[in-house]
Motif scaffolding. Structure first.
Motif, PDB file in Angstrom:
ATOM      1  N   ASN A 146       0.830  -1.204   0.000  1.00 59.96           N
ATOM      2  CA  ASN A 146       0.000   0.000   0.000  1.00 59.96           C
ATOM      3  C   ASN A 146       0.863   1.252   0.000  1.00 59.96           C
ATOM      4  N   PRO A 147       0.360   2.314  -0.647  1.00 56.98           N
ATOM      5  CA  PRO A 147       1.088   3.583  -0.577  1.00 56.98           C
ATOM      6  C   PRO A 147       1.138   4.078   0.865  1.00 56.98           C
ATOM      7  N   GLN A 148       2.189   4.762   1.177  1.00 56.15           N
ATOM      8  CA  GLN A 148       2.346   5.288   2.535  1.00 56.15           C
ATOM      9  C   GLN A 148       2.999   6.655   2.454  1.00 56.15           C
ATOM     10  N   ILE A 149       2.395   7.623   3.074  1.00 48.57           N
ATOM     11  CA  ILE A 149       2.975   8.954   3.187  1.00 48.57           C
ATOM     12  C   ILE A 149       3.284   9.177   4.663  1.00 48.57           C
ATOM     13  N   LEU A 150       4.523   9.455   4.960  1.00 44.27           N
ATOM     14  CA  LEU A 150       4.901   9.721   6.352  1.00 44.27           C
ATOM     15  C   LEU A 150       4.365  11.078   6.788  1.00 44.27           C
ATOM     16  N   ARG A 151       3.816  11.103   7.987  1.00 37.45           N
ATOM     17  CA  ARG A 151       3.286  12.333   8.578  1.00 37.45           C
ATOM     18  C   ARG A 151       3.920  12.514   9.955  1.00 37.45           C
ATOM     19  N   PRO A 152       4.502  13.675  10.210  1.00 35.87           N
ATOM     20  CA  PRO A 152       5.202  13.877  11.492  1.00 35.87           C
ATOM     21  C   PRO A 152       4.358  13.538  12.721  1.00 35.87           C
ATOM     22  N   LYS A 153       3.081  13.861  12.700  1.00 33.50           N
ATOM     23  CA  LYS A 153       2.222  13.623  13.875  1.00 33.50           C
ATOM     24  C   LYS A 153       1.916  12.134  14.083  1.00 33.50           C
ATOM     25  N   ASN A 154       2.149  11.311  13.046  1.00 34.46           N
ATOM     26  CA  ASN A 154       1.884   9.871  13.142  1.00 34.46           C
ATOM     27  C   ASN A 154       3.155   9.048  13.271  1.00 34.46           C
ATOM     28  N   THR A 155       4.315   9.703  13.214  1.00 33.17           N
ATOM     29  CA  THR A 155       5.593   8.995  13.078  1.00 33.17           C
ATOM     30  C   THR A 155       6.383   8.977  14.374  1.00 33.17           C
ATOM     31  N   VAL A 156       7.037   7.855  14.590  1.00 27.64           N
ATOM     32  CA  VAL A 156       8.058   7.713  15.625  1.00 27.64           C
ATOM     33  C   VAL A 156       9.294   7.151  14.928  1.00 27.64           C
ATOM     34  N   MET A 157      10.471   7.569  15.361  1.00 30.49           N
ATOM     35  CA  MET A 157      11.715   7.027  14.808  1.00 30.49           C
ATOM     36  C   MET A 157      12.312   6.060  15.820  1.00 30.49           C
ATOM     37  N   LEU A 158      12.855   4.966  15.303  1.00 30.08           N
ATOM     38  CA  LEU A 158      13.480   3.952  16.145  1.00 30.08           C
ATOM     39  C   LEU A 158      14.874   3.659  15.609  1.00 30.08           C
ATOM     40  N   GLN A 179       3.168   5.026  12.503  1.00 33.75           N
ATOM     41  CA  GLN A 179       4.203   4.963  11.472  1.00 33.75           C
ATOM     42  C   GLN A 179       5.568   4.952  12.153  1.00 33.75           C
ATOM     43  N   VAL A 180       6.425   4.057  11.680  1.00 35.47           N
ATOM     44  CA  VAL A 180       7.755   3.925  12.287  1.00 35.47           C
ATOM     45  C   VAL A 180       8.812   4.073  11.216  1.00 35.47           C
ATOM     46  N   VAL A 181       9.770   4.956  11.474  1.00 36.73           N
ATOM     47  CA  VAL A 181      10.965   5.084  10.648  1.00 36.73           C
ATOM     48  C   VAL A 181      12.066   4.367  11.415  1.00 36.73           C
ATOM     49  N   LEU A 182      12.596   3.327  10.804  1.00 31.92           N
ATOM     50  CA  LEU A 182      13.522   2.418  11.453  1.00 31.92           C
ATOM     51  C   LEU A 182      14.901   2.531  10.805  1.00 31.92           C
ATOM     52  N   PHE A 183      15.947   2.615  11.646  1.00 34.45           N
ATOM     53  CA  PHE A 183      17.317   2.660  11.140  1.00 34.45           C
ATOM     54  C   PHE A 183      18.254   2.115  12.204  1.00 34.45           C
ATOM     55  N   GLY A 184      19.429   1.654  11.779  1.00 34.84           N
ATOM     56  CA  GLY A 184      20.410   1.141  12.730  1.00 34.84           C
ATOM     57  C   GLY A 184      21.114  -0.093  12.214  1.00 34.84           C
ATOM     58  N   ILE A 185      21.609  -0.910  13.165  1.00 29.40           N
ATOM     59  CA  ILE A 185      22.408  -2.082  12.816  1.00 29.40           C
ATOM     60  C   ILE A 185      22.011  -3.275  13.689  1.00 29.40           C
ATOM     61  N   GLU A 186      22.173  -4.435  13.201  1.00 25.78           N
ATOM     62  CA  GLU A 186      22.503  -4.834  11.863  1.00 25.78           C
ATOM     63  C   GLU A 186      21.235  -5.072  11.071  1.00 25.78           C
ATOM     64  N   SER A 187      21.285  -4.720   9.797  1.00 22.98           N
ATOM     65  CA  SER A 187      20.111  -4.787   8.922  1.00 22.98           C
ATOM     66  C   SER A 187      19.469  -6.164   8.908  1.00 22.98           C
ATOM     67  N   HIS A 188      20.283  -7.193   8.823  1.00 21.09           N
ATOM     68  CA  HIS A 188      19.752  -8.551   8.642  1.00 21.09           C
ATOM     69  C   HIS A 188      19.422  -9.263   9.943  1.00 21.09           C
ATOM     70  N   ILE A 189      19.661  -8.614  11.066  1.00 24.28           N
ATOM     71  CA  ILE A 189      19.375  -9.251  12.353  1.00 24.28           C
ATOM     72  C   ILE A 189      18.330  -8.408  13.104  1.00 24.28           C
ATOM     73  N   CYS A 190      18.777  -7.465  13.889  1.00 27.51           N
ATOM     74  CA  CYS A 190      17.856  -6.708  14.743  1.00 27.51           C
ATOM     75  C   CYS A 190      16.906  -5.803  13.960  1.00 27.51           C
ATOM     76  N   VAL A 191      17.380  -5.141  12.921  1.00 28.34           N
ATOM     77  CA  VAL A 191      16.515  -4.267  12.136  1.00 28.34           C
ATOM     78  C   VAL A 191      15.448  -5.100  11.429  1.00 28.34           C
ATOM     79  N   HIS A 192      15.861  -6.163  10.761  1.00 25.56           N
ATOM     80  CA  HIS A 192      14.921  -7.009  10.034  1.00 25.56           C
ATOM     81  C   HIS A 192      13.880  -7.623  10.972  1.00 25.56           C
ATOM     82  N   THR A 193      14.319  -8.225  12.055  1.00 25.44           N
ATOM     83  CA  THR A 193      13.382  -8.874  12.979  1.00 25.44           C
ATOM     84  C   THR A 193      12.404  -7.868  13.560  1.00 25.44           C
ATOM     85  N   THR A 194      12.903  -6.704  13.940  1.00 23.90           N
ATOM     86  CA  THR A 194      12.024  -5.676  14.499  1.00 23.90           C
ATOM     87  C   THR A 194      11.048  -5.158  13.455  1.00 23.90           C
TER      88      THR A 194
END
Length: 183
Positions: free
Chosen positions: A2-14, A101-116
């Motif tokens: 589905n299309p998704q537009i990020l909105r500051p009031k709906n977003t949390v960053m992790l 809405q969650v903006v996700l970034f960090g390490i490692e991509s294939h372990i903790c980021v992917h599972t989360t």
């Protein structure tokens, strides 16, 4: 997907596990650290909650020192589980934001980021992973994780796309504050 537009009031960053003893082993670590810094700054300027995890900080150290100045200790969660939601108390720590809405970034991509990311999808969050804000020890693992997350419904975008989507228009005070990050 589905299309998704990020909105500051709906977003949390992790931000997941960008730690002193983990980051040096990451392929493209300079880009990961620089983009994490920009995302932290963007969250601060746009008043988007930022949550941070640290994987076993006794052994792996805390969050990289260059990133901690704009992070409240109350927004840092210590964990041993690879998927954040497998750690007792994380759900309460994270859900206090009441955003979908969650903006996700960090390490490692294939372990903790992917599972989360998969756990967030299971919980009906809209998930965006910042491709150049994540990394793994081997680039092939990073790329494979990004492809799999995308196939599962995660939006995978570069940092600039995420931040500009959240800003929405030029000329705002937020845009003017963030513009130096992109020059």
């Amino acid at each position: 997907m589905n299309p998704q537009i990020l909105r500051p009031k709906n977003t949390v960053m992790l931000m997941i596990d960008v730690q002193e003893k983990l980051l040096p082993a990451i392929y493209g670590k300079e880009s990961v650290e620089l983009n994490a810094k920009k995302l932290i700054k963007a969250s601060q300027i746009m008043e988007i909650p930022l949550k941070v995890t640290e994987q076993y900080p006794k052994g792996l150290g805390g969050t990289v020192s260059g990133l901690t100045e704009d992070i409240s200790p109350d927004d840092v969660f210590e964990k041993k589980a690879f998927g954040c939601f497998d750690e007792e108390g994380f759900d309460d720590f994270f859900r206090c934001t009441r955003r979908n809405q969650v903006v996700l970034f960090g390490i490692e991509s294939h372990i903790c980021v992917h599972t989360t990311a998969m756990q967030l999808l299971e919980r009906d969050f809209e998930v965006t992973v910042v491709a150049d804000g994540c990394g793994s020890r081997e680039n092939s693992n990073h790329e494979m994780a990004l492809r799999n997350m995308s196939a599962c419904g995660v939006h995978v975008l570069p940092m600039e796309s995420v931040v500009y989507q959240l800003i929405k228009v030029s000329g705002t005070p937020e845009f003017k504050q963030l513009l130096p990050l992109f020059k």
